[in-house]
Design an enzyme around this catalytic site. Sequence first.
Site, PDB file in Angstrom:
ATOM      1  N   LYS A  12       0.835  -1.217   0.000  1.00  0.00           N
ATOM      2  CA  LYS A  12       0.000   0.000   0.000  1.00  0.00           C
ATOM      3  C   LYS A  12       0.857   1.250   0.000  1.00  0.00           C
ATOM      4  O   LYS A  12       2.001   1.255   0.456  1.00  0.00           O
ATOM      5  CB  LYS A  12      -0.954   0.019   1.193  1.00  0.00           C
ATOM      6  CG  LYS A  12      -0.311   0.017   2.592  1.00  0.00           C
ATOM      7  CD  LYS A  12       0.135   1.366   3.117  1.00  0.00           C
ATOM      8  CE  LYS A  12       0.787   1.279   4.488  1.00  0.00           C
ATOM      9  NZ  LYS A  12       1.605   2.429   4.876  1.00  0.00           N
ATOM     10  N   ASP A 140      -3.040  -1.993   9.508  1.00  0.00           N
ATOM     11  CA  ASP A 140      -3.102  -1.992   8.039  1.00  0.00           C
ATOM     12  C   ASP A 140      -3.638  -3.302   7.464  1.00  0.00           C
ATOM     13  O   ASP A 140      -3.785  -3.428   6.248  1.00  0.00           O
ATOM     14  CB  ASP A 140      -1.705  -1.770   7.448  1.00  0.00           C
ATOM     15  CG  ASP A 140      -1.129  -0.401   7.777  1.00  0.00           C
ATOM     16  OD1 ASP A 140      -1.921   0.519   8.080  1.00  0.00           O
ATOM     17  OD2 ASP A 140       0.099  -0.259   7.728  1.00  0.00           O
TER      18      ASP A 140
HETATM   19  P1  ATP Z   1       3.752  -0.424   7.934  1.00  0.00           P
HETATM   20  O1  ATP Z   1       3.800   0.424   6.718  1.00  0.00           O
HETATM   21  O2  ATP Z   1       2.469  -1.221   8.072  1.00  0.00           O
HETATM   22  O3  ATP Z   1       4.128   0.269   9.180  1.00  0.00           O
HETATM   23  P2  ATP Z   1       6.238  -1.531   7.102  1.00  0.00           P
HETATM   24  O4  ATP Z   1       6.053  -1.738   5.635  1.00  0.00           O
HETATM   25  O5  ATP Z   1       7.014  -0.323   7.500  1.00  0.00           O
HETATM   26  O6  ATP Z   1       4.828  -1.565   7.789  1.00  0.00           O
HETATM   27  P3  ATP Z   1       6.734  -4.309   7.463  1.00  0.00           P
HETATM   28  O7  ATP Z   1       7.513  -4.768   6.278  1.00  0.00           O
HETATM   29  O8  ATP Z   1       5.307  -4.647   7.502  1.00  0.00           O
HETATM   30  O9  ATP Z   1       6.946  -2.757   7.689  1.00  0.00           O
HETATM   31  O10 ATP Z   1       7.495  -4.872   8.741  1.00  0.00           O
HETATM   32  C1  ATP Z   1       7.516  -4.226   9.982  1.00  0.00           C
HETATM   33  C2  ATP Z   1       8.176  -5.149  11.001  1.00  0.00           C
HETATM   34  O11 ATP Z   1       7.339  -6.293  11.171  1.00  0.00           O
HETATM   35  C3  ATP Z   1       9.526  -5.653  10.536  1.00  0.00           C
HETATM   36  O12 ATP Z   1      10.532  -5.046  11.280  1.00  0.00           O
HETATM   37  C4  ATP Z   1       9.488  -7.160  10.764  1.00  0.00           C
HETATM   38  O13 ATP Z   1      10.487  -7.620  11.633  1.00  0.00           O
HETATM   39  C5  ATP Z   1       8.103  -7.472  11.317  1.00  0.00           C
HETATM   40  N1  ATP Z   1       7.435  -8.549  10.536  1.00  0.00           N
HETATM   41  C6  ATP Z   1       6.727  -9.567  11.029  1.00  0.00           C
HETATM   42  N2  ATP Z   1       6.253 -10.364  10.051  1.00  0.00           N
HETATM   43  C7  ATP Z   1       6.672  -9.844   8.884  1.00  0.00           C
HETATM   44  C8  ATP Z   1       6.501 -10.234   7.532  1.00  0.00           C
HETATM   45  N3  ATP Z   1       5.814 -11.301   7.168  1.00  0.00           N
HETATM   46  N4  ATP Z   1       7.059  -9.440   6.596  1.00  0.00           N
HETATM   47  C9  ATP Z   1       7.741  -8.324   6.953  1.00  0.00           C
HETATM   48  N5  ATP Z   1       7.959  -7.948   8.214  1.00  0.00           N
HETATM   49  C10 ATP Z   1       7.422  -8.677   9.198  1.00  0.00           C
END
Ligand code: ATP
Length: 300
Positions: A12, A140
């Site tokens: 997203k 999210d």
């Molecule tokens: P958001 O935009 O929803 O805040 P993000 O894109 O910044 O999320 P994600 O990639 O969703 O971040 O990951 C955030 C944290 O969640 C990471 O530091 C990771 O260790 C943990 N995590 C747990 N499961 C997963 C997964 N399947 N994929 C990615 N990260 C994960």
Amino acid sequence: MSAPLTVRAAAKINLHLGVGAVRDDGFHPLDTVYQAVSLYDDVQVEPAEEWSVSTELASYLDDTALPAVGANIVDAVGRLLRRSGGPGAKVQISKAIPVAGGMAGGSADAAAAMVALDRLWDLETPDEQLLALAAELGSDVPFALLGGSARGLGRGELVTPLPDHGSYAWVVVPDELGLSTPAVYRHYDKLFPDAPAEPRPANRVLEALFVGDSGRLAVAMHNDLEEVAIDLRPDLGGLLARGEAEGALRGLVSGSGPTVVFLCESPESAQAVAAALQPQHPVTLLAHGPVAGAHLVEVM
Ligand code: ATP
């Protein structure tokens, strides 16, 4: 034994992210507009005696921010759906969405795993209940189930699909180093101790989507966390300026960053902007939106 099945879920972008002052429960009230874009993670599940989760990463991702064994958000999905006990599953996640990049990759995996495991275990969970469980998993996750373009209120989990009459061309520039979402919100609290209780409303973005006009959307987009992410990572400001100088209608930090996205006039313009950025940012991706939420795919 039933065959493996694969569910795909999209990344997203927050076209609007209005953030209010932190609440007593530690969350920030949001008024946000999500758009699902064509960067996808796939979650494959198959029957197994035991529960296991493995992850495969696209060549441009590195595994430093990935969770430890047992701490994947998909493990939480398994626990939640198996509340009443039940069989195991072998789960394989193929990630293409930047990790800790502000594109909700973990939430996409959670949504995909919900749909996949619900099917694998024949749970037939009603949609309303799936959305409620998704909200328990993360702010999210309900949107990742829904896809398209949608408004998110509350802490982002109260989602309503939006009429969106456009199709938008994006350039996505992930960053090698992730940014922790909680750390960005903590920095927001520090930078804006007098933030208004109510988040800035998304009206202008809603109007632009209704008309389906990229130019209007470019002017309307807004992210309250952008300044915060740039304060933590000043190089993002330079990247935003560069992409706009190369012809993007508008650059924006995605969610809590550090991924930067550029809205372009057309797919051709997006290709030109991406080509201009690639010498300094070898991992520069093209995407379009809106696309569907978590859905079953045929894998050959
Ligand atoms: P958001 O935009 O929803 O805040 P993000 O894109 O910044 O999320 P994600 O990639 O969703 O971040 O990951 C955030 C944290 O969640 C990471 O530091 C990771 O260790 C943990 N995590 C747990 N499961 C997963 C997964 N399947 N994929 C990615 N990260 C994960």
